[in-house]
Design a protein around this motif. Sequence first.
Motif, short mmCIF file in Angstrom:
data_model
loop_
_atom_site.label_atom_id
_atom_site.label_comp_id
_atom_site.label_asym_id
_atom_site.label_seq_id
_atom_site.Cartn_x
_atom_site.Cartn_y
_atom_site.Cartn_z
N ARG A 1 -17.45 54.56 -43.71
CA ARG A 1 -18.70 54.70 -42.95
C ARG A 1 -19.92 54.86 -43.84
O ARG A 1 -21.00 54.33 -43.53
CB ARG A 1 -18.58 55.90 -42.02
CG ARG A 1 -17.70 55.69 -40.82
CD ARG A 1 -17.86 56.84 -39.84
NE ARG A 1 -17.00 56.70 -38.68
CZ ARG A 1 -16.93 57.59 -37.69
NH1 ARG A 1 -17.70 58.67 -37.72
NH2 ARG A 1 -16.11 57.39 -36.67
N HIS A 2 -19.77 55.64 -44.91
CA HIS A 2 -20.95 56.04 -45.67
C HIS A 2 -20.85 55.80 -47.17
O HIS A 2 -21.81 55.38 -47.81
CB HIS A 2 -21.24 57.54 -45.47
CG HIS A 2 -21.22 57.99 -44.05
ND1 HIS A 2 -22.09 57.48 -43.10
CD2 HIS A 2 -20.45 58.92 -43.40
CE1 HIS A 2 -21.86 58.06 -41.93
NE2 HIS A 2 -20.86 58.93 -42.09
N GLY A 3 -19.68 56.08 -47.74
CA GLY A 3 -19.59 56.18 -49.19
C GLY A 3 -19.81 54.88 -49.94
O GLY A 3 -20.55 54.86 -50.93
N VAL A 4 -19.18 53.79 -49.48
CA VAL A 4 -19.29 52.55 -50.24
C VAL A 4 -20.72 52.04 -50.24
O VAL A 4 -21.22 51.54 -51.26
CB VAL A 4 -18.29 51.51 -49.72
CG1 VAL A 4 -18.65 51.03 -48.31
CG2 VAL A 4 -18.18 50.33 -50.66
N ARG A 5 -21.42 52.16 -49.10
CA ARG A 5 -22.83 51.73 -49.06
C ARG A 5 -23.70 52.60 -49.95
O ARG A 5 -24.64 52.11 -50.60
CB ARG A 5 -23.34 51.74 -47.62
CG ARG A 5 -22.75 50.66 -46.74
CD ARG A 5 -23.55 50.50 -45.45
NE ARG A 5 -23.48 51.70 -44.62
CZ ARG A 5 -22.50 51.94 -43.75
NH1 ARG A 5 -21.53 51.06 -43.60
NH2 ARG A 5 -22.50 53.04 -43.03
N LEU A 6 -23.41 53.91 -49.99
CA LEU A 6 -24.19 54.79 -50.85
C LEU A 6 -23.98 54.44 -52.31
O LEU A 6 -24.94 54.41 -53.09
CB LEU A 6 -23.78 56.25 -50.58
CG LEU A 6 -24.48 57.30 -51.45
CD1 LEU A 6 -25.99 57.24 -51.28
CD2 LEU A 6 -23.96 58.71 -51.09
N LEU A 7 -22.73 54.18 -52.72
CA LEU A 7 -22.49 53.81 -54.11
C LEU A 7 -23.20 52.51 -54.46
O LEU A 7 -23.82 52.39 -55.54
CB LEU A 7 -20.99 53.67 -54.36
CG LEU A 7 -20.57 53.26 -55.78
CD1 LEU A 7 -21.13 54.22 -56.81
CD2 LEU A 7 -19.05 53.16 -55.89
N GLU A 8 -23.18 51.53 -53.57
CA GLU A 8 -23.88 50.27 -53.83
C GLU A 8 -25.38 50.50 -53.97
O GLU A 8 -26.03 49.90 -54.84
CB GLU A 8 -23.59 49.28 -52.71
CG GLU A 8 -22.17 48.72 -52.74
CD GLU A 8 -21.87 47.83 -51.56
OE1 GLU A 8 -21.08 46.88 -51.72
OE2 GLU A 8 -22.43 48.07 -50.45
N GLY B 1 -30.06 51.72 -60.06
CA GLY B 1 -29.86 52.02 -61.48
C GLY B 1 -29.02 53.26 -61.68
O GLY B 1 -29.53 54.39 -61.61
N SER B 2 -27.76 53.08 -61.93
CA SER B 2 -26.86 54.20 -62.14
C SER B 2 -27.07 54.81 -63.52
O SER B 2 -27.08 54.10 -64.53
CB SER B 2 -25.40 53.74 -62.00
OG SER B 2 -24.51 54.67 -62.59
N ARG B 3 -27.19 56.13 -63.57
CA ARG B 3 -27.33 56.81 -64.86
C ARG B 3 -26.05 56.71 -65.69
O ARG B 3 -26.09 56.56 -66.90
CB ARG B 3 -27.68 58.28 -64.63
CG ARG B 3 -28.99 58.49 -63.89
CD ARG B 3 -29.34 59.95 -63.79
NE ARG B 3 -30.59 60.14 -63.05
CZ ARG B 3 -31.24 61.29 -62.99
NH1 ARG B 3 -30.78 62.35 -63.62
NH2 ARG B 3 -32.36 61.38 -62.30
N LEU B 4 -24.91 56.80 -65.02
CA LEU B 4 -23.64 56.75 -65.74
C LEU B 4 -23.36 55.34 -66.26
O LEU B 4 -22.74 55.18 -67.32
CB LEU B 4 -22.51 57.22 -64.84
CG LEU B 4 -22.56 58.71 -64.49
CD1 LEU B 4 -21.48 59.06 -63.47
CD2 LEU B 4 -22.40 59.57 -65.74
N VAL B 5 -23.82 54.32 -65.56
CA VAL B 5 -23.70 52.96 -66.07
C VAL B 5 -24.63 52.77 -67.26
O VAL B 5 -24.24 52.22 -68.30
CB VAL B 5 -24.03 51.94 -64.96
CG1 VAL B 5 -24.23 50.53 -65.55
CG2 VAL B 5 -22.92 51.91 -63.91
N ILE C 1 -18.87 60.35 -56.54
CA ILE C 1 -19.10 61.79 -56.61
C ILE C 1 -19.60 62.19 -58.00
O ILE C 1 -20.39 63.13 -58.15
CB ILE C 1 -17.84 62.58 -56.21
CG1 ILE C 1 -18.25 64.00 -55.80
CG2 ILE C 1 -16.79 62.60 -57.32
CD1 ILE C 1 -17.17 64.76 -55.06
N LEU C 2 -19.20 61.44 -59.05
CA LEU C 2 -19.73 61.71 -60.38
C LEU C 2 -21.21 61.37 -60.47
O LEU C 2 -22.01 62.17 -60.97
CB LEU C 2 -18.94 60.91 -61.42
CG LEU C 2 -17.54 61.41 -61.76
CD1 LEU C 2 -16.82 60.40 -62.65
CD2 LEU C 2 -17.61 62.77 -62.46
N GLU C 3 -21.57 60.19 -59.99
CA GLU C 3 -22.98 59.77 -60.06
C GLU C 3 -23.86 60.66 -59.19
O GLU C 3 -24.92 61.13 -59.62
CB GLU C 3 -23.10 58.31 -59.63
CG GLU C 3 -24.53 57.77 -59.62
CD GLU C 3 -25.09 57.55 -61.02
OE1 GLU C 3 -26.34 57.61 -61.16
OE2 GLU C 3 -24.31 57.31 -61.95
#
Length: 387
Positions: free
Chosen positions: A309-316, A322-326, A358-360
């Motif tokens: 419902r929520h997580g995959v769209r939030l990660l995208e 711009g991901s800090r961990l990337v 959850i890390l990002e």
Amino acid sequence: MGHGAGSPDHQRRWAPRLRIDYPEPGRHALPRRLRDDADPIAAFDDLLAQVIDQWEFTPDTAVADLSGGMDSANVALSLAQLHPGRVATGAMLLTGPYGQQQARRRAELRRAGFAEDYRLAMVDHLPFAPEGPRVRGEQFHPQEGPYAEARNLLLDRYAAAGATVVFTGLGGDEAMKLRTGETAHRPTKPRREPPLRTGHNHEPLYLGGRGRRLLAARYDDAAPIGPTLWSILDAYAALYPHYMRRGLWPINPLAAPQIVRLAESLPALWREGKRLLRGRLTRRGFSHEVAHPPLPENFQHILDLAMRRHGVRLLESLLDGGSRLVADGYLDEAELRRACHCFATTGQRTYEVYRPLILEAGLRSLHRPVRSGSAPADPAAAQPDGT
């Protein structure tokens, strides 16, 4: 005039004298051969009561987690035996067939003799929901687990009702686990799906170059093993602040050294499949569904639902922004986008999207300024649900 504590001269004078020594590793037991007249269930029953009695608490202000799982159920039943009708219970409720089974099992367990029952439907407070605290930017530790939204609201209810201590089943999985040598010749149940795609060295493919290098060194200079396993201590560090900010003290009897020592001393067949815990419930007269629930007794389907419902769209969206961990080389953007597409299409390998998310999100929350004041209590907190 003396030098200040932070001056270079002071640091040069004292730094060579600083030394950090670890204590000796904690002693752990090996399995023993039982005598013919040995009764592990009775021994566990007695020892668990003794461990609980070590803490000074008022039963009328105590709550026992009672999800229905083997660990919390055994702790709660000891409390009911020691303090009949005085200790409250609480649980985060599952949904669908899992929730229906959980409701039946909890109702049967509660007949052992408890006070109020505090319940909160997890489907109404899914991880990473748009209106949830973590998406709003409230600070959180990535290790505190995916269910903080519901758990912290339930803790608010406990606190508003005047609770001071919460008994949990934390530590039961670790106490009952089998050692590597004990599982070598035992058949293992086939996994429905692997949780992660891994490389040649069994590292998650979504790790970037820097993440892979750190993974290889994760055990360097590790502290010695303590009487309580490191995974339990990690859970303490991540979870305890949420309890204590609300004036609650968490107590985890199954993580006590005495319980760990007893479990380690038992032959593997008593730990396999939590036979010791299930056998105690059966001896106390509970049904087969309580002692051996046919549906898995975990929150995996809640996490699966939340990520769909929520997580995959939030990660995208975090990757798009711009991901800090990337950027720092810890995660690989191409693999993460592939994982997002795979999960959105198949619903499989939840942890390939949950763990990076959850890390990002946790890292971003910790870089935000701390908000003053505490979160408001649930307005319905003072209204327990009776059963």
